[in-house]
Design a protein around this motif. Sequence first.
Motif, PDB file in Angstrom:
ATOM      1  N   UNK A  40      36.612 -48.566 -60.060  1.00 43.87           N
ATOM      2  CA  UNK A  40      37.858 -47.799 -59.924  1.00 43.87           C
ATOM      3  C   UNK A  40      38.018 -47.386 -58.472  1.00 43.87           C
ATOM      4  N   UNK A  41      39.219 -47.519 -57.948  1.00 50.58           N
ATOM      5  CA  UNK A  41      39.553 -46.932 -56.647  1.00 50.58           C
ATOM      6  C   UNK A  41      40.464 -45.751 -56.890  1.00 50.58           C
ATOM      7  N   UNK A  42      40.072 -44.568 -56.412  1.00 51.17           N
ATOM      8  CA  UNK A  42      40.890 -43.360 -56.606  1.00 51.17           C
ATOM      9  C   UNK A  42      42.075 -43.396 -55.643  1.00 51.17           C
ATOM     10  N   UNK A  43      43.205 -43.828 -56.164  1.00 56.01           N
ATOM     11  CA  UNK A  43      44.425 -43.928 -55.350  1.00 56.01           C
ATOM     12  C   UNK A  43      45.618 -43.721 -56.270  1.00 56.01           C
ATOM     13  N   UNK A  44      46.701 -43.185 -55.721  1.00 55.75           N
ATOM     14  CA  UNK A  44      47.900 -43.027 -56.550  1.00 55.75           C
ATOM     15  C   UNK A  44      48.538 -44.387 -56.818  1.00 55.75           C
TER      16      UNK A  44
END
Lengths: 98, 392
Positions: free
Chosen positions: B282-286
Amino acid sequence: MNDCLALKVTDLDNVATIFANGVKDGAQVDVHDKKGNSEIIKVIGDVPYGHKIAVKPIRKGELIIKYGEEIGAATRDIEKGEYVHVHNLEALRGRGDL
Amino acid sequence: MSYTFQGYRRANGKFGSRNLVAVIPSVICANDVGQAICRQVQGTIGYFHHQGCCQLPIDLKRVTDTLSNLGQSPNVGAALVVSLGCEGTDANRLVDEISAAGKPVEIIRIQELGGTARAIQAGIDAAQRLVQQISGLQRETVDVSEVVMAIKCGASDTTSGMASNCVIGYVADKLVDLGATVVFGETTEFLGGEHILARRAVGGENGPVGQKIYEIVKRMEDRAKAIGEDMRGGQPTPGNIAGGLSSIEEKSLGAIVKSGTRPIQGVLEYTDRIDGQKGLWIKDAPGREPEILTGMAATGAQFMMFSTGRGAPQGFPSMPVIKICGNPNTYERMQHDMDLNAGRIITGEATIEQVGEEAFQEMLKVLSGKMTKNEALGYFGSMDIFCLGPVI
């Protein structure tokens, strides 16, 4: 018109999604699930492509279920076959008042 | 069965699907000079963002990190940094880090060179040298386990969760099983589905990865609440609602389908890179396109698979974007923007597995050099850097 297609994702779902253009109030839609079961439901309200109907009666405050998971709650009683969208479903997440 | 693609080998052991000279303004104020260079010199792309000065230190570091990661990404063969000379980002660090990744780098400084016209002249000369230096590189056969796929959905409707995201989920599972790397994000669109993702975390829902998933969702939800605003009205978008999505929960449950079914190995922060890690991340990005496309390219993805229902046409300067359209009506209207028609799943003409295999084969072609529709159209300017604090 009996050929309008609607899909119910899991057995727990109380809504199905209609994938047909121009479904009008009173139309009969054929609601399918992944197991091949189907049920004819009479639509209440005009329902645009990709929008949802109730496949069973839903009481005010009851959770609305799609993919077997909650997608919001009913803001009023919803009849079987009735169009379900932002006018009678409210999100329970991402809001400042809960 | 083994699969390969034709890629560019990089000095740091990574493999690119493109071989571009990146023109990197260290600050928004250098964009116009960078654009003039890109217009003139074939084989260049520009990372034209809107950050880099008068920001909090944490964001200045974030902008420098992101630009550095973009310069180091496998589709970039060489870089030209365009500095104004008084910006808040660290232009010298950009040069050092991209150079340490084994790529030729040059820098021009607009104030030092005596202004716009002289900087453009120097920049054109430098970019021309770099293009000539790298453009003879030949592609070689690369095992599919070297693939780093980014995934995203945008301009979603109810077909996304039932068709196009299912296709991407099929490809994601297949790639993970083949030993490759898959990265998905859009933390906002985990709301209402985070428990499903947390249960798929390595170590389970209560392990560190599972708990981190809950934490990043809470962080995103709290950010909206902190300014006294309700997320409704912004998410789902008016287009999502017109497409039948009634709540953020419904949007999320459809969105997470694209991550497939395999275990989630961990959570990457916005500026973290993939450096050899395998499996699903997972990449924490909007979810907004410019910020997540930038974040994914900076992570090191060689391409993106992008699902849409209503028709999202955009792409990214250095990362090909394969559009998978779930809505048959949209595909009909926008087929010059849409690479694959997953609407055939909705109409019953094809199965998820059939379209999934088509998408996998298309992926191998695109990795080997075939242009996606957005690339061929030159529609690839969606770029910006996701910052945390205000402009000051």
